[in-house]
Design a protein around this motif. Sequence first.
Motif, PDB file in Angstrom:
ATOM      1  N   PRO A 192       0.812  -1.132  -0.090  1.00 33.29           N
ATOM      2  CA  PRO A 192       0.049   0.009  -0.101  1.00 33.29           C
ATOM      3  C   PRO A 192       0.915   1.211   0.037  1.00 33.29           C
ATOM      4  CG  PRO A 192       0.171  -1.011   2.002  1.00 33.29           C
ATOM      5  CD  PRO A 192       1.029  -1.814   1.332  1.00 33.29           C
ATOM      6  N   LYS A 193       0.477   2.485  -0.413  1.00 29.58           N
ATOM      7  CA  LYS A 193       0.939   3.579  -0.165  1.00 29.58           C
ATOM      8  C   LYS A 193       1.612   3.953   1.218  1.00 29.58           C
ATOM      9  CE  LYS A 193       0.511   8.476  -1.420  1.00 29.58           C
ATOM     10  NZ  LYS A 193       1.886   8.632  -1.839  1.00 29.58           N
ATOM     11  N   MET A 194       2.559   4.316   1.296  1.00 25.87           N
ATOM     12  CA  MET A 194       2.968   4.235   2.997  1.00 25.87           C
ATOM     13  C   MET A 194       3.221   5.586   3.388  1.00 25.87           C
ATOM     14  SD  MET A 194       4.496   0.814   4.137  1.00 25.87           S
ATOM     15  CE  MET A 194       5.194  -0.061   2.707  1.00 25.87           C
ATOM     16  N   MET A 195       3.368   5.823   4.478  1.00 24.99           N
ATOM     17  CA  MET A 195       3.829   7.077   5.159  1.00 24.99           C
ATOM     18  C   MET A 195       5.061   6.890   5.951  1.00 24.99           C
ATOM     19  SD  MET A 195       1.754   9.257   4.004  1.00 24.99           S
ATOM     20  CE  MET A 195       2.503  10.953   4.955  1.00 24.99           C
ATOM     21  N   PHE A 196       6.072   7.548   5.993  1.00 23.41           N
ATOM     22  CA  PHE A 196       7.212   7.574   6.601  1.00 23.41           C
ATOM     23  C   PHE A 196       7.665   8.591   7.507  1.00 23.41           C
ATOM     24  CE2 PHE A 196       7.081   5.687   2.363  1.00 23.41           C
ATOM     25  CZ  PHE A 196       7.626   4.580   2.369  1.00 23.41           C
ATOM     26  N   ALA A 197       8.502   8.141   8.505  1.00 30.05           N
ATOM     27  CA  ALA A 197       8.879   9.347   9.591  1.00 30.05           C
ATOM     28  C   ALA A 197      10.363   9.616   9.293  1.00 30.05           C
ATOM     29  CB  ALA A 197       9.049   8.382  10.958  1.00 30.05           C
ATOM     30  N   SER A 198      10.576  10.947   9.594  1.00 28.17           N
ATOM     31  CA  SER A 198      11.842  11.324   9.237  1.00 28.17           C
ATOM     32  C   SER A 198      12.450  11.994  10.401  1.00 28.17           C
ATOM     33  CB  SER A 198      11.557  12.113   8.118  1.00 28.17           C
ATOM     34  OG  SER A 198      12.884  13.209   7.932  1.00 28.17           O
ATOM     35  N   ASN A 209       8.268  11.345   1.131  1.00 28.51           N
ATOM     36  CA  ASN A 209       9.407  10.684   0.335  1.00 28.51           C
ATOM     37  C   ASN A 209      10.788  10.863   1.334  1.00 28.51           C
ATOM     38  OD1 ASN A 209       8.770  10.263  -2.178  1.00 28.51           O
ATOM     39  ND2 ASN A 209       8.094  12.608  -2.146  1.00 28.51           N
ATOM     40  N   PRO A 210      10.978   9.900   2.328  1.00 26.39           N
ATOM     41  CA  PRO A 210      11.996   9.723   3.262  1.00 26.39           C
ATOM     42  C   PRO A 210      13.215   9.365   2.762  1.00 26.39           C
ATOM     43  CG  PRO A 210      10.917   7.538   3.400  1.00 26.39           C
ATOM     44  CD  PRO A 210      10.390   8.457   2.029  1.00 26.39           C
ATOM     45  N   ALA A 211      14.322   9.742   3.679  1.00 23.24           N
ATOM     46  CA  ALA A 211      15.621   9.293   3.398  1.00 23.24           C
ATOM     47  C   ALA A 211      15.826   7.786   3.286  1.00 23.24           C
ATOM     48  CB  ALA A 211      16.663  10.129   4.055  1.00 23.24           C
ATOM     49  N   ASN A 212      14.993   7.414   4.529  1.00 22.24           N
ATOM     50  CA  ASN A 212      15.153   5.957   4.684  1.00 22.24           C
ATOM     51  C   ASN A 212      13.809   5.435   4.733  1.00 22.24           C
ATOM     52  OD1 ASN A 212      15.547   3.349   6.038  1.00 22.24           O
ATOM     53  ND2 ASN A 212      16.402   4.242   7.741  1.00 22.24           N
ATOM     54  N   LYS A 213      13.598   4.612   3.791  1.00 26.29           N
ATOM     55  CA  LYS A 213      12.225   3.846   3.742  1.00 26.29           C
ATOM     56  C   LYS A 213      11.896   2.784   4.758  1.00 26.29           C
ATOM     57  CE  LYS A 213      11.976   3.727  -1.057  1.00 26.29           C
ATOM     58  NZ  LYS A 213      11.294   3.401  -2.247  1.00 26.29           N
ATOM     59  N   LEU A 214      12.870   2.294   5.646  1.00 26.52           N
ATOM     60  CA  LEU A 214      12.822   1.620   6.718  1.00 26.52           C
ATOM     61  C   LEU A 214      12.172   1.851   7.771  1.00 26.52           C
ATOM     62  CD1 LEU A 214      15.811  -0.719   6.359  1.00 26.52           C
ATOM     63  CD2 LEU A 214      13.864  -1.416   5.598  1.00 26.52           C
ATOM     64  N   CYS A 215      12.016   3.340   7.799  1.00 28.19           N
ATOM     65  CA  CYS A 215      11.416   4.351   9.012  1.00 28.19           C
ATOM     66  C   CYS A 215      10.113   4.665   8.638  1.00 28.19           C
ATOM     67  CB  CYS A 215      12.551   5.430   9.040  1.00 28.19           C
ATOM     68  SG  CYS A 215      12.519   6.132  10.643  1.00 28.19           S
ATOM     69  N   ARG A 216       9.197   3.850   8.953  1.00 26.60           N
ATOM     70  CA  ARG A 216       7.823   4.077   8.461  1.00 26.60           C
ATOM     71  C   ARG A 216       6.707   3.945   9.513  1.00 26.60           C
ATOM     72  NH1 ARG A 216       4.949  -0.777   7.649  1.00 26.60           N
ATOM     73  NH2 ARG A 216       6.217  -2.671   8.202  1.00 26.60           N
ATOM     74  N   VAL A 217       5.649   4.217   9.121  1.00 24.06           N
ATOM     75  CA  VAL A 217       4.199   4.218  10.272  1.00 24.06           C
ATOM     76  C   VAL A 217       3.959   2.945  10.103  1.00 24.06           C
ATOM     77  CG1 VAL A 217       2.295   5.228  10.533  1.00 24.06           C
ATOM     78  CG2 VAL A 217       3.880   6.727   9.603  1.00 24.06           C
ATOM     79  N   LEU A 218       3.912   2.323  11.095  1.00 26.27           N
ATOM     80  CA  LEU A 218       3.676   0.650  11.300  1.00 26.27           C
ATOM     81  C   LEU A 218       2.300   0.659  11.611  1.00 26.27           C
ATOM     82  CD1 LEU A 218       6.664  -0.454  13.847  1.00 26.27           C
ATOM     83  CD2 LEU A 218       6.349  -0.559  11.114  1.00 26.27           C
ATOM     84  N   THR A 219       1.432   1.320  12.436  1.00 24.35           N
ATOM     85  CA  THR A 219       0.097   1.100  12.636  1.00 24.35           C
ATOM     86  C   THR A 219      -0.619   2.448  12.391  1.00 24.35           C
ATOM     87  OG1 THR A 219       0.403   1.833  14.941  1.00 24.35           O
ATOM     88  CG2 THR A 219       0.430  -0.427  14.436  1.00 24.35           C
ATOM     89  N   ILE A 220      -2.168   2.238  11.990  1.00 26.50           N
ATOM     90  CA  ILE A 220      -2.895   3.110  11.821  1.00 26.50           C
ATOM     91  C   ILE A 220      -4.210   2.941  12.440  1.00 26.50           C
ATOM     92  CG2 ILE A 220      -2.020   4.172   9.495  1.00 26.50           C
ATOM     93  CD1 ILE A 220      -4.037   2.387   8.315  1.00 26.50           C
ATOM     94  N   GLU A 221      -4.843   3.892  12.587  1.00 25.63           N
ATOM     95  CA  GLU A 221      -6.158   3.656  13.236  1.00 25.63           C
ATOM     96  C   GLU A 221      -7.307   3.316  12.123  1.00 25.63           C
ATOM     97  OE1 GLU A 221      -7.553   6.799  16.379  1.00 25.63           O
ATOM     98  OE2 GLU A 221      -9.307   5.887  16.248  1.00 25.63           O
ATOM     99  N   ARG A 222      -7.793   2.347  12.353  1.00 24.67           N
ATOM    100  CA  ARG A 222      -9.067   1.965  11.544  1.00 24.67           C
ATOM    101  C   ARG A 222     -10.202   1.525  12.074  1.00 24.67           C
ATOM    102  NH1 ARG A 222     -10.297  -2.865   8.070  1.00 24.67           N
ATOM    103  NH2 ARG A 222     -11.026  -2.288   6.162  1.00 24.67           N
ATOM    104  N   ASN A 223     -11.280   1.976  12.223  1.00 24.81           N
ATOM    105  CA  ASN A 223     -12.539   1.753  12.847  1.00 24.81           C
ATOM    106  C   ASN A 223     -12.476   1.669  14.312  1.00 24.81           C
ATOM    107  OD1 ASN A 223     -13.817   1.220  10.295  1.00 24.81           O
ATOM    108  ND2 ASN A 223     -13.345  -0.654  10.123  1.00 24.81           N
ATOM    109  N   GLY A 224     -11.682   2.759  14.749  1.00 19.22           N
ATOM    110  CA  GLY A 224     -11.601   2.715  16.157  1.00 19.22           C
ATOM    111  C   GLY A 224     -10.438   1.798  16.821  1.00 19.22           C
TER     112      GLY A 224
END
Length: 226
Positions: free
Chosen positions: A138-144, A194-209
């Motif tokens: 899926p399209k992912m979000m990353f942390a920088s 677009n991060p420098a390091n794609k291993l540093c990613r958002v691991l969880t999201i909120e879905r249906n609470g």
Amino acid sequence: MIIEHVEVKNLLDEFNDLISNSQNIAIFTRDIELQKEEKNTLHSFIEKAESLRKAENRNYSEPELNLILCLEISAEAIQSEVSMLINLKEGNMDAAWGNLVCAQNQTSIVASNHPFSNGDYLNGYLARLDAYEKLIFPKMMFASAGGIIRETKCSICKGDYEECDHMKGKMYNGQLCVREIHKIDLEEVSIVENPANKLCRVLTIERNGKMVDTLTLKGKTTGNNV
Ligand SMILES: [Zn+2]
């Protein structure tokens, strides 16, 4: 192409044979046991190449040493791709993502360091890895992480990276230059596309609470979210 030493030339020939077979195995529909065997074959080649590169008293030229390292890292990239396929089949999605990012990084390193090529021959392979990213994940979000770097070290000369002439990501006599960050004052962590390091990613999201894994959307009860 100037390769003076016959063992380096033989290694290149061995690599070319190995890779054409590996590429035939690095296809999703191939049998998982064949893919596991291929990982071991690639591992043996990587070890052999590394011992040749580190052998003493051989007087290999800098292009030869960099070529050997490029062959090692290329074999690692295919190994990462095969590992990704195995992990996808076994349901290890997090590990599969890590394998894909490693394959991309490894291929980029070879593309920018190959002593006898400008790296364009790898564009097709990079596009293949990019296609995996777009089609399978899926399209992912990353942390920088942002901050003030206080202390760095160069992996080549072991001196302060800011003071020496080596460049990170470049090969020197068969060694890859890495800028090691030893001290940083962390100021912020931001979410980026677009991060420098794609291993540093958002691991969880909120879905249906409920907090769920970003890759599988399965519920998660423990762990950090980045
Ligand atoms: Zn240096």
